[in-house]
Design an enzyme around this catalytic site. Sequence first.
Site, short mmCIF file in Angstrom:
data_model
loop_
_atom_site.label_atom_id
_atom_site.label_comp_id
_atom_site.label_asym_id
_atom_site.label_seq_id
_atom_site.Cartn_x
_atom_site.Cartn_y
_atom_site.Cartn_z
CB SER A 19 25.02 26.76 42.92
OG SER A 19 25.79 25.96 43.69
CB SER A 21 27.14 23.85 46.23
OG SER A 21 28.15 23.85 45.35
CB THR A 66 30.68 30.58 42.69
OG1 THR A 66 30.96 30.64 41.24
CG2 THR A 66 29.05 31.18 42.76
CE LYS A 70 35.43 30.57 42.03
NZ LYS A 70 36.06 29.47 40.77
CG ASP A 107 37.99 25.79 41.20
OD1 ASP A 107 37.04 25.04 41.58
OD2 ASP A 107 37.78 26.96 40.85
CB ALA A 134 44.65 31.69 29.59
N GLY A 135 41.73 31.10 31.57
CA GLY A 135 40.88 31.93 32.51
C GLY A 135 41.29 31.28 33.86
CE1 TYR A 224 28.12 21.14 35.94
CE2 TYR A 224 30.41 22.04 36.09
CZ TYR A 224 29.14 22.00 36.29
OH TYR A 224 28.66 23.09 37.17
N GLY A 245 33.70 16.56 32.99
CA GLY A 245 33.87 17.54 34.19
C GLY A 245 33.24 17.53 35.26
P1 NDP Z 1 36.56 32.45 32.28
O1 NDP Z 1 35.77 33.32 31.90
O2 NDP Z 1 37.97 32.78 33.20
O3 NDP Z 1 37.61 31.81 31.02
C1 NDP Z 1 37.12 31.46 29.89
C2 NDP Z 1 37.89 30.78 28.80
O4 NDP Z 1 37.37 30.40 27.78
C3 NDP Z 1 39.05 31.84 28.24
O5 NDP Z 1 40.33 31.05 28.34
C4 NDP Z 1 38.47 32.42 27.06
O6 NDP Z 1 39.60 32.74 26.22
C5 NDP Z 1 37.94 31.11 26.47
N1 NDP Z 1 36.96 31.33 25.57
C6 NDP Z 1 35.66 31.85 25.76
N2 NDP Z 1 34.82 32.29 24.90
C7 NDP Z 1 35.74 31.78 23.72
C8 NDP Z 1 35.78 31.94 22.34
N3 NDP Z 1 34.63 32.15 21.62
N4 NDP Z 1 36.64 31.40 21.64
C9 NDP Z 1 37.83 30.66 22.31
N5 NDP Z 1 38.16 31.08 23.37
C10 NDP Z 1 37.26 31.31 24.25
O7 NDP Z 1 36.02 30.98 32.83
P2 NDP Z 1 36.68 29.92 33.74
O8 NDP Z 1 37.90 29.78 33.52
O9 NDP Z 1 36.17 30.14 34.94
O10 NDP Z 1 35.82 28.62 33.45
C11 NDP Z 1 36.04 27.97 32.01
C12 NDP Z 1 35.14 26.81 31.86
O11 NDP Z 1 35.38 25.93 32.65
C13 NDP Z 1 33.46 27.14 31.91
O12 NDP Z 1 32.88 26.30 31.02
C14 NDP Z 1 33.24 26.59 33.51
O13 NDP Z 1 31.90 26.28 33.51
C15 NDP Z 1 34.10 25.48 33.39
N6 NDP Z 1 34.46 25.19 34.92
C16 NDP Z 1 34.16 23.81 35.38
C17 NDP Z 1 34.49 23.40 36.61
C18 NDP Z 1 34.10 22.00 36.86
O14 NDP Z 1 34.14 21.76 38.25
N7 NDP Z 1 33.85 21.14 35.99
C19 NDP Z 1 35.15 24.48 37.49
C20 NDP Z 1 35.53 25.60 36.95
C21 NDP Z 1 35.00 25.99 35.64
P3 NDP Z 1 39.74 34.46 26.44
O15 NDP Z 1 40.84 34.46 27.37
O16 NDP Z 1 40.35 34.71 24.86
O17 NDP Z 1 38.79 35.10 26.65
#
Ligand code: NDP
Length: 277
Positions: A19, A21, A66, A70, A107, A134-135, A224, A245
């Site tokens: 991190s 932070s 984190t 969460k 976020d 959609a995470g 990022y 990012g």
């Molecule tokens: P999650 O694990 O909750 O979600 C991951 C997402 O990526 C899902 O939509 C997943 O799809 C998709 N994904 C992963 N692997 C694949 C693949 N092989 N093909 C297609 N889709 C894929 O993670 P977060 O939502 O927490 O984070 C997402 C990204 O955002 C990360 O890289 C994280 O580091 C970044 N982030 C950056 C922040 C910033 O401050 N800049 C803050 C928060 C996050 P599926 O649902 O189908 O698995």
Amino acid sequence: MTDARPLTAGVMGWPITHSKSPLIFAHWFQQAGLNGRYCHLAVAEADFETVVSALPKAGFRGVNVTVPHKLSALEIADEATPTARAMGAANVLTFSPEVGVIADNTDGYGFLENLKKGAPAWKSDTSPTVVLGAGGAARAVIHALLADGVSSIRLLNRSAEKAQALANDLPGPIDVIPWTDRSDALEGAGLLVNATSLGMTGKPPLEISLGALPKSAIVTDLVYAPLETDLLAQARANANPIVDGLGMLLHQARPAFRAWFGIDPVVDAALREICLK
Ligand code: NDP
């Protein structure tokens, strides 16, 4: 007797050493001339509640939270902001002597602040926004965009059922589109957001063609590391405005600093440099 301890906070996760932070908070403590300390707190999932309940007694004003804490952070809170409740997750806990533990989720705020600072021409009420993913991060992004008045969102995710669940949870003008149609879905869009982990160092690439995307559309990536992802490089080559990012990470930290220490800190070039080292 007055409390002579330094202003104290930290970031809790498992693992947590990656991190950035502490770098961010150290910069802001220095800028504000505050005697503060902000540390990594490596806490296993089973110990989360016990550790959080002890921190105020050790002088902590609050903690960032984190993975994997969460969801628990929201569950154990005495109070939660509407945003944290809508997210079903919190990334900030503030320890209030009067209220107890207050949960927030910043976020979405960080995303929007970064977008507005990085692309001042962006307007929420113009062309459709395409969101990939959609995470948890996509959920925060979409919640913030809807709150800011975005009038049309095209949501695409590898797992369609997760995209549909997100659209059901956050009522608004969201069309769920199959992941395989991601290049075509860019037609006429004003903003493209990558909220998947694709393109991150060590993850698979994001395969998408920007051919249908208008040249005026802003492209932003939550990833990022690397700072300029392949998506942003492709957008830059097409002369689209881009927003990386890193700013989201920096801006999402501001509300916590404000809540704990009473100062709204600044995201400046020096802070970006520190976090890029
Ligand atoms: P999650 O694990 O909750 O979600 C991951 C997402 O990526 C899902 O939509 C997943 O799809 C998709 N994904 C992963 N692997 C694949 C693949 N092989 N093909 C297609 N889709 C894929 O993670 P977060 O939502 O927490 O984070 C997402 C990204 O955002 C990360 O890289 C994280 O580091 C970044 N982030 C950056 C922040 C910033 O401050 N800049 C803050 C928060 C996050 P599926 O649902 O189908 O698995």
